[in-house]
Write a protein that holds these residues in place. Structure first.
Motif, PDB file in Angstrom:
ATOM      1  N   PHE A  96       0.833  -1.207   0.000  1.00 29.29           N
ATOM      2  CA  PHE A  96       0.000   0.000   0.000  1.00 29.29           C
ATOM      3  C   PHE A  96       0.867   1.257   0.000  1.00 29.29           C
ATOM      4  O   PHE A  96       0.595   2.221  -0.704  1.00 29.29           O
ATOM      5  N   LEU A  97       1.910   1.218   0.815  1.00 31.52           N
ATOM      6  CA  LEU A  97       2.785   2.396   0.880  1.00 31.52           C
ATOM      7  C   LEU A  97       3.499   2.624  -0.442  1.00 31.52           C
ATOM      8  O   LEU A  97       3.692   3.767  -0.863  1.00 31.52           O
ATOM      9  N   ALA A  98       3.918   1.524  -1.076  1.00 35.01           N
ATOM     10  CA  ALA A  98       4.607   1.668  -2.364  1.00 35.01           C
ATOM     11  C   ALA A  98       3.677   2.305  -3.390  1.00 35.01           C
ATOM     12  O   ALA A  98       4.060   3.228  -4.103  1.00 35.01           O
ATOM     13  N   PHE A  99       2.464   1.801  -3.448  1.00 33.61           N
ATOM     14  CA  PHE A  99       1.500   2.393  -4.385  1.00 33.61           C
ATOM     15  C   PHE A  99       1.213   3.840  -4.006  1.00 33.61           C
ATOM     16  O   PHE A  99       1.068   4.702  -4.877  1.00 33.61           O
ATOM     17  N   ALA A 100       1.131   4.095  -2.708  1.00 32.94           N
ATOM     18  CA  ALA A 100       0.866   5.474  -2.262  1.00 32.94           C
ATOM     19  C   ALA A 100       1.973   6.407  -2.740  1.00 32.94           C
ATOM     20  O   ALA A 100       1.723   7.534  -3.144  1.00 32.94           O
ATOM     21  N   SER A 101       3.206   5.926  -2.686  1.00 35.94           N
ATOM     22  CA  SER A 101       4.329   6.763  -3.126  1.00 35.94           C
ATOM     23  C   SER A 101       4.324   6.942  -4.633  1.00 35.94           C
ATOM     24  O   SER A 101       4.856   7.921  -5.142  1.00 35.94           O
ATOM     25  N   ALA A 102       3.749   5.975  -5.336  1.00 35.92           N
ATOM     26  CA  ALA A 102       3.816   6.020  -6.797  1.00 35.92           C
ATOM     27  C   ALA A 102       2.684   6.839  -7.414  1.00 35.92           C
ATOM     28  O   ALA A 102       2.881   7.462  -8.451  1.00 35.92           O
ATOM     29  N   ASP A 112      -2.396  11.119  -7.476  1.00 30.01           N
ATOM     30  CA  ASP A 112      -3.654  11.647  -6.946  1.00 30.01           C
ATOM     31  C   ASP A 112      -3.589  11.671  -5.415  1.00 30.01           C
ATOM     32  O   ASP A 112      -3.470  10.628  -4.781  1.00 30.01           O
ATOM     33  N   PRO A 113      -3.680  12.866  -4.801  1.00 25.34           N
ATOM     34  CA  PRO A 113      -3.527  12.945  -3.345  1.00 25.34           C
ATOM     35  C   PRO A 113      -4.591  12.152  -2.587  1.00 25.34           C
ATOM     36  O   PRO A 113      -4.299  11.553  -1.554  1.00 25.34           O
ATOM     37  N   SER A 114      -5.797  12.140  -3.133  1.00 27.00           N
ATOM     38  CA  SER A 114      -6.868  11.423  -2.440  1.00 27.00           C
ATOM     39  C   SER A 114      -6.581   9.925  -2.426  1.00 27.00           C
ATOM     40  O   SER A 114      -6.720   9.254  -1.407  1.00 27.00           O
ATOM     41  N   LEU A 115      -6.149   9.440  -3.569  1.00 28.81           N
ATOM     42  CA  LEU A 115      -5.827   8.013  -3.675  1.00 28.81           C
ATOM     43  C   LEU A 115      -4.638   7.681  -2.770  1.00 28.81           C
ATOM     44  O   LEU A 115      -4.613   6.646  -2.098  1.00 28.81           O
ATOM     45  N   ARG A 116      -3.683   8.585  -2.772  1.00 28.63           N
ATOM     46  CA  ARG A 116      -2.502   8.362  -1.937  1.00 28.63           C
ATOM     47  C   ARG A 116      -2.902   8.252  -0.468  1.00 28.63           C
ATOM     48  O   ARG A 116      -2.463   7.371   0.254  1.00 28.63           O
ATOM     49  N   ARG A 117      -3.817   9.156  -0.043  1.00 28.77           N
ATOM     50  CA  ARG A 117      -4.230   9.133   1.359  1.00 28.77           C
ATOM     51  C   ARG A 117      -4.941   7.832   1.693  1.00 28.77           C
ATOM     52  O   ARG A 117      -4.700   7.220   2.722  1.00 28.77           O
ATOM     53  N   GLN A 118      -5.775   7.384   0.773  1.00 31.73           N
ATOM     54  CA  GLN A 118      -6.515   6.143   1.045  1.00 31.73           C
ATOM     55  C   GLN A 118      -5.559   4.961   1.162  1.00 31.73           C
ATOM     56  O   GLN A 118      -5.720   4.104   2.021  1.00 31.73           O
ATOM     57  N   LEU A 119      -4.564   4.954   0.284  1.00 29.54           N
ATOM     58  CA  LEU A 119      -3.588   3.865   0.317  1.00 29.54           C
ATOM     59  C   LEU A 119      -2.769   3.917   1.608  1.00 29.54           C
ATOM     60  O   LEU A 119      -2.489   2.898   2.236  1.00 29.54           O
ATOM     61  N   GLU A 120      -2.395   5.114   1.965  1.00 32.24           N
ATOM     62  CA  GLU A 120      -1.610   5.246   3.205  1.00 32.24           C
ATOM     63  C   GLU A 120      -2.446   4.844   4.411  1.00 32.24           C
ATOM     64  O   GLU A 120      -1.957   4.194   5.341  1.00 32.24           O
ATOM     65  N   TYR A 121      -3.725   5.214   4.350  1.00 33.06           N
ATOM     66  CA  TYR A 121      -4.582   4.823   5.463  1.00 33.06           C
ATOM     67  C   TYR A 121      -4.655   3.301   5.546  1.00 33.06           C
ATOM     68  O   TYR A 121      -4.581   2.722   6.626  1.00 33.06           O
ATOM     69  N   ARG A 122      -4.759   2.664   4.375  1.00 25.19           N
ATOM     70  CA  ARG A 122      -4.813   1.192   4.370  1.00 25.19           C
ATOM     71  C   ARG A 122      -3.546   0.600   4.992  1.00 25.19           C
ATOM     72  O   ARG A 122      -3.594  -0.386   5.718  1.00 25.19           O
ATOM     73  N   ALA A 123      -2.427   1.222   4.665  1.00 28.36           N
ATOM     74  CA  ALA A 123      -1.155   0.733   5.218  1.00 28.36           C
ATOM     75  C   ALA A 123      -1.159   0.865   6.735  1.00 28.36           C
ATOM     76  O   ALA A 123      -0.804  -0.075   7.458  1.00 28.36           O
ATOM     77  N   VAL A 124      -1.591   2.041   7.208  1.00 25.57           N
ATOM     78  CA  VAL A 124      -1.615   2.273   8.657  1.00 25.57           C
ATOM     79  C   VAL A 124      -2.562   1.281   9.324  1.00 25.57           C
ATOM     80  O   VAL A 124      -2.243   0.677  10.355  1.00 25.57           O
ATOM     81  N   GLU A 125      -3.720   1.113   8.710  1.00 24.17           N
ATOM     82  CA  GLU A 125      -4.715   0.193   9.268  1.00 24.17           C
ATOM     83  C   GLU A 125      -4.121  -1.205   9.427  1.00 24.17           C
ATOM     84  O   GLU A 125      -4.283  -1.854  10.452  1.00 24.17           O
ATOM     85  N   LYS A 126      -3.387  -1.648   8.392  1.00 24.83           N
ATOM     86  CA  LYS A 126      -2.795  -2.986   8.444  1.00 24.83           C
ATOM     87  C   LYS A 126      -1.724  -3.064   9.526  1.00 24.83           C
ATOM     88  O   LYS A 126      -1.612  -4.066  10.230  1.00 24.83           O
ATOM     89  N   LEU A 127      -0.938  -2.008   9.614  1.00 29.87           N
ATOM     90  CA  LEU A 127       0.124  -2.017  10.617  1.00 29.87           C
ATOM     91  C   LEU A 127      -0.451  -1.975  12.029  1.00 29.87           C
ATOM     92  O   LEU A 127       0.079  -2.624  12.936  1.00 29.87           O
ATOM     93  N   VAL A 128      -1.524  -1.227  12.205  1.00 28.67           N
ATOM     94  CA  VAL A 128      -2.165  -1.194  13.527  1.00 28.67           C
ATOM     95  C   VAL A 128      -2.690  -2.589  13.862  1.00 28.67           C
ATOM     96  O   VAL A 128      -2.585  -3.058  14.998  1.00 28.67           O
ATOM     97  N   ASN A 129      -3.217  -3.262  12.854  1.00 29.68           N
ATOM     98  CA  ASN A 129      -3.689  -4.644  13.071  1.00 29.68           C
ATOM     99  C   ASN A 129      -2.555  -5.556  13.513  1.00 29.68           C
ATOM    100  O   ASN A 129      -2.740  -6.468  14.308  1.00 29.68           O
TER     101      ASN A 129
END
Lengths: 725, 392
Positions: free
Chosen positions: A414-420, A423-440
């Motif tokens: 998710f983070l890799a895609f976020a960096s690539a 679109d800021p909105s898409l990036r935020r969603q991807l980063e959120y997914r990464a954070v969500e997974k890491l929190v899990n």
């Protein structure tokens, strides 16, 4: 098929799989047919096919009867570790000649040469060297054959014979029946050093990466040889997949050989799965290479690899905390041994160092970098190359909705895609997914893999929100409290989490109050009337912690993300909160402001409040056109907020500018007296009111500071939001 | 015999091309004087020595003796190498002392050398090699035919001996002895020397303040091919490799090579030959691009500036090279000095002195050549690389 040890290939295998360097082989063979007066040097990274080419050349000489009568190919061990003196090198050549003759069954000649070698054992170094060379030359002359010295890792030999370069050059400078075809994984500085004996001595051939066409031919050929028709199918039907892997692996024959194997496997995991398997296959080889390095070299390589881009000696010193002289010495040593490559940086007289084999760098980062962004910096580049902007966006959207299964999925992906993505909105969603997974995965994983004090700093608030909101939900669900029938703790938890205005700290306090039994006030607050609904998508984002609530807005970026998800009407409220929290109003886009003006006339209070906030931040030029537009369509009913706004302008010393603006305003309504009325707001000129109708005068007086006091105007500005949102 | 595409290695016999005038000129001068041939590397000095040897042997003007002393690291080894080369000729054999004499002298010499190691026992060993050499040359002076001794790579020995005794006394002693040998009246009619080397003997002696030890040598510069000779050279190579090289394309190759030494022409021709397509202007452009994209080779020239000069001299070098890279005819001193102004503006005298020193280094290290007070890139390919990748 052996990938790392070409010399272990059978002759048939060598002949069948040699595809990549055929033109160069032809050229070398042609040169030998013409008498072999030219020494050659093959330069190429590890895995570029140098050893294979030398072996194939030897086979070409042996298999061609005519050439075989003119030349004899001497094959040396890949690394001649036994060479300490010049005589060792020439005695190795004699040994290699004996091997070549033995293979041809020329026993008499073998016996003669063995006797000569034995006779040299007792001689001093100078005599041994001289006699060994003379023996070779004499053999070449007697048998009218050219001795072709196929010396792999020539750099190693030259390093060990550092004091004998002139002597070695001397032996190779005349037409004495000796020709050298050397190979080296790194560029021989001796070949370009003007003071060196070997300066411009060899015809240098760089074995660069294979072109895409060549690479595909190699992979097809290897697959055919391996009996894996599936690979050809992949190449025909999914050329992009091969192209991407080709780009990433750098087109070296060795990695292409591995790639052929990977493509032969099941590919349901997609391109990322291919990469996973390729890295797995390379692990034993790369691990052994890294483990072989001395401890201090490993530290330096670690710093260079994790930097990914070329690193200067000074930066490497900072990263390793080893003193600069030692770091420089290590870097140069690693360049010499072929692990690192030196590159000139754009700034003149600056040099950088990078890992020579890029795929080794990738492997190293994947294996050792704790920080996900660092680990996947290469992957980001790969994604950009592979997908292109639009396809990347589509893949990223798909990823957000899918549940990936490969190793490279998880937070890292998710983070890799976020960096690539761009679109800021898409990036935020991807980063959120990464954070969500890491929190899990738990907090230790999260803090280890994200650099929250460095490049992942902006994710800190997301992490906090996700954690706190999850805590609220868990605590409320576990709480045993008696509530009115229409409420449950779970429902209250959701109400708290999705509140679009309350800050996170307030949400925690509310949750705690409910758990402690003081739920009445909390429920009252949470059930307040929602006059401007934010929209379902925004509520969900806020409830998950993906976005902050309005009172927690910290950055322009967050505000923009909220605006992007807000309902049209809620945008005004968001903007008002946002502008008041973000000091630099110039970072709010004009289109966000103008969209408010044109969206909903009922939001006129908010609109003028927003403009007031912008003026408070001293940015009159930005809102002047909007103000102009607003004033021209102003109705009598909208007079009060406009009046308050203009008074704010006056307080900020903008009287002249506003007067000038008012002169230009051409009201759309029939009432042309509006500008005059507004003029009072900035001049306090009561006399001018006398010319107006009485009801107009009453309207103005209601908002006049003279009656209510200047303080009131300011209060109106900040309190201009309705009590209920 | 067909001309071969040989890059780097000295050429022999039939592959030697286009220097007949130079050979004859050198022969004529060497009849009267000892000669030091001057040229940057890869111009063809060694090949010319071989050609001169063949020429004097063929004409009977002298007995040509070629000897490379690159492997000698002591004066004794040098003398031995030269004597061996003389004795290896048919005529030289008659100048060799008898076996008994040699054995006696050799025994004495060896004893002297081995007693405690050459470096340590030099004071004792030195007279031994000189004594031996003087005796041997005394016989050689009696030759009834002139000997033209062509010595290659003498500076390598000079540097090696200097390493053994960093005070410089030992190398000075050797060079003075050698000068005396060349000046010996008994050898006036029989012994001539021509020197050449990868490293310039003039540079080495100047750097070590030994110029007076070679001031008897006639300096003889070897330059590039004339354009017509370069054309012929390329045409013959093309014939040899059955390559269709039109006169205009030969001209374009010469333009690209800029400095028309055989090595540069061979490199471009070699790359053109490797290109499988039939030669054309477009193919030549491709070939030149691929040659200057040989990153490891050319980037080394760039990196080395930083490594060998250090700041701020590398900045001077970069500025000078960037100025020279603009055109094939290079740049004059003032233009380069102006380009260096941003590096050191305060003191013009110091700036000029620094630039002069840096230019000496750049010439000595093979980046530039100085012709008529203009400095230009020695290699057209390096200049193109510099423009494309360094000064971009």
């Amino acid at each position: 098929m052996t990938v790392y040890n070409p010399h272990l290939q059978s002759r048939q295998e060598l002949l069948a799989t040699f595809v990549a360097r055929q033109p160069l082989l032809d050229e070398l063979v042609d040169d030998l047919r013409r008498g072999g007066k030219q020494h050659h040097l093959l330069i190429g990274d590890r895995g570029a096919g140098k050893t294979t080419l030398l072996l194939r050349l030897a086979a070409a000489i042996e298999d061609d009867k005519k050439l075989g009568r003119k030349c004899v190919a001497l094959r040396f061990p890949e690394e001649q570790y036994n060479v300490a003196r010049l005589s060792d090198f020439w005695l190795n050549a004699l040994d290699a000649l004996i091997d070549a003759l033995s293979q041809r069954g020329e026993r008499n000649q073998v016996r003669v040469l063995e006797a000569k070698i034995e006779a040299l054992e007792a001689k001093d170094e100078a005599t041994r060297t001289e006699q060994a060379i003379k023996t070779l030359q004499a053999w070449a002359k007697r048998h009218k054959r050219l001795i072709v010295l196929l010396v792999d890792n020539l750099s190693l030999v030259l390093d060990r014979l550092a004091n004998d370069h002139w002597a070695l050059r001397e032996s190779l400078s005349s037409d004495n029946g000796l020709v050298m075809i050397g190979a080296s994984a790194m560029f021989l500085h001796e070949a370009a050093d003007y003071q060196s004996p070997f300066y411009d001595f060899f015809n240098i051939h760089e074995l660069g990466p294979l072109s895409e066409v060549e690479a595909e031919r190699v992979v097809r050929s290897l697959a055919q040889r391996a009996g894996t028709p599936h690979v050809a199918k992949v190449l025909d039907e999914d050329p992009g997949r091969f192209k991407a892997l080709y780009t990433l692996t750098g087109g070296t024959p060795r990695t292409l050989a591995l790639l052929a194997g990977v493509l032969a496997l099941d590919h349901r995991g997609g391109i990322e799965g291919d990469l996973d398997r390729l890295l797995d296959q390379l692990t034993p080889y790369y691990k052994a290479r890294f483990d072989d390095l001395p401890a201090q070299s490993q530290v330096v390589v670690n710093a260079v690899a994790l930097h990914w881009h070329p690193i200067t000696a000074a930066a490497c010193q900072t990263a390793t905390r080893i003193d600069l002289n030692t770091v420089s010495a290590q870097l140069n040593r690693l360049v010499k041994s072929g692990v690192l490559a030196k590159v000139a940086l754009p700034e003149p007289s600056k040099l950088g160092f990078q890992i020579r084999e890029r795929f080794f760098n990738i492997w190293y980062m994947m294996r050792t970098s704790r920080r996900l962004r660092r680990k996947l910096v290469w992957f980001v580049e790969f994604l950009r190359i592979f997908y292109g902007e639009e396809a990347l966006r589509q893949r990223a959207e798909q990823l957000i909705h899918d549940t990936p299964t490969e190793k490279l999925d998880t937070a890292a992906k998710f983070l890799a895609f976020a960096s690539a993505v761009t679109d800021p909105s898409l990036r935020r969603q991807l980063e959120y997914r990464a954070v969500e997974k890491l929190v899990n995965e738990g907090l230790p994983a999260l803090y280890e893999q994200l650099d929250l004090e460095g490049e992942d700093q902006h994710l800190g608030p997301v992490v906090d929100r996700v954690r706190v909101l999850r805590g609220i939900r868990a605590q409320l669900r576990a709480a045993r409290i008696v509530l009115p029938r229409k409420y449950t703790t779970a429902a209250l938890a959701e109400l708290i989490m999705e509140d679009p205005v309350l800050p996170l700290a307030a949400k925690q306090v509310l949750a705690k109050a409910i758990i402690l039994g003081r739920w009445k006030k909390a429920i009252k607050l949470l059930s307040r009337k929602n006059t401007i609904p934010p929209g379902k998508q925004l509520l969900q984002s806020i409830a998950r912690g993906e976005l902050p609530s309005l009172m927690d807005i910290q950055t322009t970026d967050e505000l923009k993300q909220i605006l992007a998800q807000s309902s049209q009407r809620f945008r005004a409220l968001s903007l008002l909160f946002g502008i008041n929290r973000i000091l630099d109003s110039s970072r709010i886009l004009d289109k966000d402001l103008s969209s408010i003006i044109h969206s909903d006339t009922s939001l006129i209070f908010y609109t003028f409040s927003i403009l007031s906030a912008v003026v408070q931040h001293g940015n009159w030029p930005q809102i002047r056109p909007l103000t102009h537009a607003l004033l021209e369509r102003l109705t009598a009913e909208e007079m009060r907020p406009a009046f308050a706004f203009l008074q704010t302008c006056a307080e900020r010393g903008l009287t002249t500018q506003v007067e000038e603006l008012l002169q230009q305003v051409r009201p759309a309504s029939a009432d042309s007296s509006l500008p005059k009325i507004l003029h009072v707001a900035i001049t306090n000129d009561e006399a001018s009111l006398d010319a107006l109708a009485p009801e107009m005068r009453a309207l103005v007086a209601a908002g006049s500071p003279r009656r209510e006091g200047a303080k009131r105007v300011t209060q109106k500005r900040t309190a201009s939001r309705p009590k209920h949102w | 015999m067909a001309l071969e595409n040989i890059i780097g290695k000295p050429v022999q016999a039939e592959n030697f091309f286009g220097r007949d005038d130079e050979v004859e000129q050198l022969r004529a001068i060497s009849e009267r004087e000892h000669v030091l041939m001057l040229a940057p590397r890869r111009v063809g000095k060694t090949s010319l020595l071989h050609a001169l040897k063949r020429h004097v042997d063929a004409t009977g003007a002298a007995i040509g003796i070629y000897v490379s002393v690159a492997t000698a690291t002591t004066e004794a080894q040098f003398v031995q190498a030269v004597l061996n080369a003389i004795y290896a000729t048919k005529h030289g054999r008659s100048l060799q002392p008898s076996l008994l004499t040699r054995a006696r002298r050799l025994g004495r010499g060896v004893k002297g050398v081995k007693g405690g190691g050459l470096e340590v026992a030099f004071e004792q060993a030195a007279p031994a090699w000189q004594d031996e050499a003087d005796r041997a040359f005394a016989v050689i002076f009696t030759s009834d035919r002139p000997l033209l001794i062509l010595i290659d790579e003498l500076p390598v020995l000079v540097l090696a001996v200097n390493k053994l005794d960093p005070t410089g006394a030992r190398v000075r002693n050797f060079l003075l002895w050698f000068r005396n040998l060349r000046q010996h009246p008994d050898g006036a009619g029989t012994l001539r020397f021509v020197f050449a080397g990868s490293i310039g003997l003039d540079n080495v002696t100047r750097r070590h303040h030994l110029t007076d030890t070679i001031n008897d040598l006639r300096l003889w510069p070897l330059g590039p091919f004339e354009r017509a000779a370069a054309h012929d050279f390329l045409s013959q190579l093309a014939t040899s490799y059955k390559l269709d090289l039109t006169p205009s394309l030969c001209g374009e190759i010469c333009d690209a090579a800029e400095w028309l030494i055989p090595f540069h022409l061979q490199v471009i021709f070699g790359a053109l030959r490797e290109h499988k397509a039939s030669p054309s202007s477009a193919i030549l452009r491709d070939v030149l691009e691929s040659l200057i994209d040989r990153q490891p080779y050319f980037s080394y020239w760039n990196e080395r500036l930083h490594d060998s000069l250090g700041a701020p001299y590398d900045a001077f070098a970069h500025a000078a090279l960037a100025t020279c890279a603009h055109g094939t005819d290079g740049a004059n001193f003032d233009k380069m000095s102006h380009a260096c102004a941003s590096i050191a503006t305060s003191d013009l005298v110091e700036r000029k002195a620094t630039l002069k020193w840096v230019l000496d280094v750049l010439v000595n290290d093979g980046y530039l050549v100085e012709i008529d007070r203009r400095w230009r890139f020695r290699s057209g390919l390096l200049r193109r690389y510099w423009r494309k990748h360094v000064t971009r």
